[in-house]
Design a protein around this motif. Structure first.
Motif, PDB file in Angstrom:
ATOM      1  N   PHE A   3      11.702  98.839 -64.082  1.00  0.00           N
ATOM      2  CA  PHE A   3      12.147  97.849 -63.328  1.00  0.00           C
ATOM      3  C   PHE A   3      13.599  97.893 -62.870  1.00  0.00           C
ATOM      4  N   GLY A   4      14.081  97.056 -61.854  1.00  0.00           N
ATOM      5  CA  GLY A   4      15.382  97.095 -61.594  1.00  0.00           C
ATOM      6  C   GLY A   4      15.984  95.629 -61.424  1.00  0.00           C
ATOM      7  N   ILE A   5      17.099  95.531 -62.058  1.00  0.00           N
ATOM      8  CA  ILE A   5      17.872  94.308 -61.964  1.00  0.00           C
ATOM      9  C   ILE A   5      19.213  94.168 -61.110  1.00  0.00           C
ATOM     10  N   ILE A   6      19.414  93.562 -60.009  1.00  0.00           N
ATOM     11  CA  ILE A   6      20.583  93.538 -59.362  1.00  0.00           C
ATOM     12  C   ILE A   6      21.486  92.580 -59.744  1.00  0.00           C
ATOM     13  N   GLY A   7      22.452  92.482 -60.637  1.00  0.00           N
ATOM     14  CA  GLY A   7      23.217  91.446 -60.707  1.00  0.00           C
ATOM     15  C   GLY A   7      24.467  91.043 -59.998  1.00  0.00           C
ATOM     16  N   GLY A  40      12.856  92.903 -72.024  1.00  0.00           N
ATOM     17  CA  GLY A  40      11.541  92.299 -71.606  1.00  0.00           C
ATOM     18  C   GLY A  40      10.285  93.385 -71.924  1.00  0.00           C
ATOM     19  N   GLY A  41      10.381  94.298 -72.919  1.00  0.00           N
ATOM     20  CA  GLY A  41       9.545  95.163 -73.274  1.00  0.00           C
ATOM     21  C   GLY A  41       9.129  96.263 -72.369  1.00  0.00           C
ATOM     22  N   ARG A  42      10.141  96.388 -71.425  1.00  0.00           N
ATOM     23  CA  ARG A  42      10.237  97.540 -70.456  1.00  0.00           C
ATOM     24  C   ARG A  42      11.359  98.222 -70.420  1.00  0.00           C
ATOM     25  N   GLU A  43      11.211  99.209 -69.507  1.00  0.00           N
ATOM     26  CA  GLU A  43      12.506 100.010 -69.272  1.00  0.00           C
ATOM     27  C   GLU A  43      13.055  99.576 -67.944  1.00  0.00           C
ATOM     28  N   VAL A  44      14.331  99.173 -68.153  1.00  0.00           N
ATOM     29  CA  VAL A  44      15.110  98.854 -66.817  1.00  0.00           C
ATOM     30  C   VAL A  44      16.229  99.085 -66.528  1.00  0.00           C
ATOM     31  N   VAL A  45      16.552  99.248 -65.144  1.00  0.00           N
ATOM     32  CA  VAL A  45      17.921  99.629 -64.661  1.00  0.00           C
ATOM     33  C   VAL A  45      18.817  98.566 -64.344  1.00  0.00           C
ATOM     34  N   PHE A  46      19.992  98.289 -64.385  1.00  0.00           N
ATOM     35  CA  PHE A  46      20.845  97.212 -64.338  1.00  0.00           C
ATOM     36  C   PHE A  46      21.437  97.592 -63.386  1.00  0.00           C
ATOM     37  N   TRP A  68      18.964 102.965 -52.647  1.00  0.00           N
ATOM     38  CA  TRP A  68      18.461 104.436 -52.719  1.00  0.00           C
ATOM     39  C   TRP A  68      18.529 104.678 -54.075  1.00  0.00           C
ATOM     40  N   ALA A  69      19.644 104.346 -54.929  1.00  0.00           N
ATOM     41  CA  ALA A  69      19.594 104.867 -56.201  1.00  0.00           C
ATOM     42  C   ALA A  69      18.573 104.235 -57.070  1.00  0.00           C
ATOM     43  N   LEU A  70      18.150 103.069 -57.052  1.00  0.00           N
ATOM     44  CA  LEU A  70      17.243 102.366 -57.631  1.00  0.00           C
ATOM     45  C   LEU A  70      15.888 103.110 -57.210  1.00  0.00           C
ATOM     46  N   TRP A  71      15.761 103.576 -56.046  1.00  0.00           N
ATOM     47  CA  TRP A  71      14.341 104.142 -55.335  1.00  0.00           C
ATOM     48  C   TRP A  71      14.302 105.527 -56.151  1.00  0.00           C
ATOM     49  N   LYS A  72      15.519 106.223 -56.185  1.00  0.00           N
ATOM     50  CA  LYS A  72      15.707 107.595 -56.791  1.00  0.00           C
ATOM     51  C   LYS A  72      15.221 107.811 -58.235  1.00  0.00           C
ATOM     52  N   LEU A  73      15.604 106.571 -58.962  1.00  0.00           N
ATOM     53  CA  LEU A  73      15.389 106.732 -60.297  1.00  0.00           C
ATOM     54  C   LEU A  73      13.925 106.342 -60.547  1.00  0.00           C
ATOM     55  N   GLY A  74      13.296 105.941 -59.567  1.00  0.00           N
ATOM     56  CA  GLY A  74      11.776 105.464 -59.856  1.00  0.00           C
ATOM     57  C   GLY A  74      11.500 104.128 -59.951  1.00  0.00           C
ATOM     58  N   VAL A  75      12.466 103.160 -59.771  1.00  0.00           N
ATOM     59  CA  VAL A  75      12.241 101.979 -59.726  1.00  0.00           C
ATOM     60  C   VAL A  75      11.165 101.384 -58.904  1.00  0.00           C
ATOM     61  N   ARG A  77       9.884  97.823 -58.911  1.00  0.00           N
ATOM     62  CA  ARG A  77      10.129  96.451 -58.692  1.00  0.00           C
ATOM     63  C   ARG A  77      11.575  95.908 -59.175  1.00  0.00           C
ATOM     64  N   VAL A  78      11.967  94.951 -58.165  1.00  0.00           N
ATOM     65  CA  VAL A  78      13.688  94.758 -58.349  1.00  0.00           C
ATOM     66  C   VAL A  78      13.602  93.094 -58.189  1.00  0.00           C
ATOM     67  N   ILE A  79      14.459  92.476 -59.440  1.00  0.00           N
ATOM     68  CA  ILE A  79      14.952  91.199 -59.265  1.00  0.00           C
ATOM     69  C   ILE A  79      16.278  91.121 -58.905  1.00  0.00           C
ATOM     70  N   ALA A  80      16.728  90.315 -58.110  1.00  0.00           N
ATOM     71  CA  ALA A  80      18.352  90.289 -57.742  1.00  0.00           C
ATOM     72  C   ALA A  80      18.551  88.528 -57.940  1.00  0.00           C
ATOM     73  N   THR A  81      19.869  88.485 -58.639  1.00  0.00           N
ATOM     74  CA  THR A  81      20.553  87.227 -58.827  1.00  0.00           C
ATOM     75  C   THR A  81      21.217  86.874 -57.494  1.00  0.00           C
ATOM     76  N   ALA A  82      21.646  85.975 -57.177  1.00  0.00           N
ATOM     77  CA  ALA A  82      22.590  85.577 -56.210  1.00  0.00           C
ATOM     78  C   ALA A  82      23.176  84.070 -56.249  1.00  0.00           C
ATOM     79  N   ALA A  83      24.323  84.000 -56.371  1.00  0.00           N
ATOM     80  CA  ALA A  83      25.062  82.666 -56.381  1.00  0.00           C
ATOM     81  C   ALA A  83      24.853  82.029 -55.027  1.00  0.00           C
TER      82      ALA A  83
END
Ligand code: HPA
Length: 261
Positions: A3-7, A40-46, A68-75, A77-83
């Motif tokens: 999983f990827g999270i973009i903060g 959340g019970g999963r491996e996550v890239v932040f 590209w970095a997220l894709w290369k790591l094998g992510v 699904r991505v969730i992103a936060t935005a103000a």
């Protein structure tokens, strides 16, 4: 599933993860520092969008390197936060919008991986720009975390780093935008090109320029995000838990990245 999270603004640290390690990822567009751990019970890239320490302004974020970095790591699904600023009275500061459309008013950003040459000319479909499965999980998780969340909304991305004029806000509202931010595009575009599922939780931090009867400040954006950090972290962890492991969406059907092994 990784999983990827973009903060985004106000969410820079991988506090939601356990067993965190930092990792430096080389991409054709430069290096990216990410945190890797469990949540959340999963491996996550932040990935902190503005870099560790929030030093990169919206118009200079290296969006292509990040995705590209997220894709290369094998992510996958991505969730992103935005103000975001709100263009509608009914979307109040402190509430979340699980956006489903965008308008692109950026000006100077490389916004595709497909730059012609050996990769030909590629036109990717954006009928449904945000992953339906990730959106559903975000909505459910937001409600569980005690955040008022609106299902759907149009995000207009401006170039920044300046805030908008009231005239621009009136124009965007007429064009159908509901919230305004500076970072959602091209991130959402590149994620689809890379075949990643992508969903955004847009946190309303203020009424947009001209709507509040006073000037805007970056500090009020940060203050509102700080007030909501605990709930936002809960939302993110719960979203990671709720998204099904098996993908039943159309996000992965794209052409694939240039140079993809
Ligand atoms: N405009 C653009 N970006 C923003 C805003 C805004 O009003 N609030 C938070 N990010």
């Amino acid at each position: 599933m990784l999983f990827g999270i973009i903060g985004g603004s106000g969410l820079y640290d991988p506090e939601i993860l356990e067993e965190v390690k930092t990792e430096n990822v080389a991409t054709p567009f430069g290096e990216v520092d990410v945190y890797r751990g469990r949540g959340g019970g999963r491996e996550v890239v932040f990935l902190p969008r503005h870099g560790p320490g929030h030093t990169v302004p919206p118009h200079l974020v290296n969006y292509r390197a990040n995705i590209w970095a997220l894709w290369k790591l094998g992510v996958s699904r991505v969730i992103a936060t935005a103000a975001v600023g709100s263009l509608r009275r009914r979307l109040r500061p402190g509430e979340a919008v699980i956006v489903d459309q965008f308008l692109d008013f950026t000006k100077s950003r490389p916004s595709t991986f497909f730059t012609g040459g050996a990769y030909g000319v590629v036109h990717v479909d954006y009928t449904e720009p945000y992953c339906a499965e990730v959106r559903r999980a975000l909505l459910a998780a937001a409600r569980e975390a005690g955040i008022v969340a609106h299902d759907g909304g149009c995000y207009v991305c401006t170039e920044g780093p300046r805030f908008e004029t009231p005239a621009e806000i009136r124009m965007f509202a007429r064009l159908g935008a509901d919230v305004v931010g500076m970072t959602g595009v091209p991130e959402v575009v590149l994620a689809r090109e890379a075949g990643l599922c992508y969903g955004t939780v847009a946190v309303v931090t203020n009424y947009a320029a001209g709507m509040a009867g006073r000037p805007l400040s970056h500090q009020e954006v940060l203050d509102l995000m700080a007030e909501n950090t605990t709930r936002l972290r809960k939302l993110l962890v719960r979203t990671v838990e709720l998204v099904p492991a098996e993908r039943n969406c159309r996000c992965g059907g794209g052409p694939g990245l240039p140079g993809m092994e």
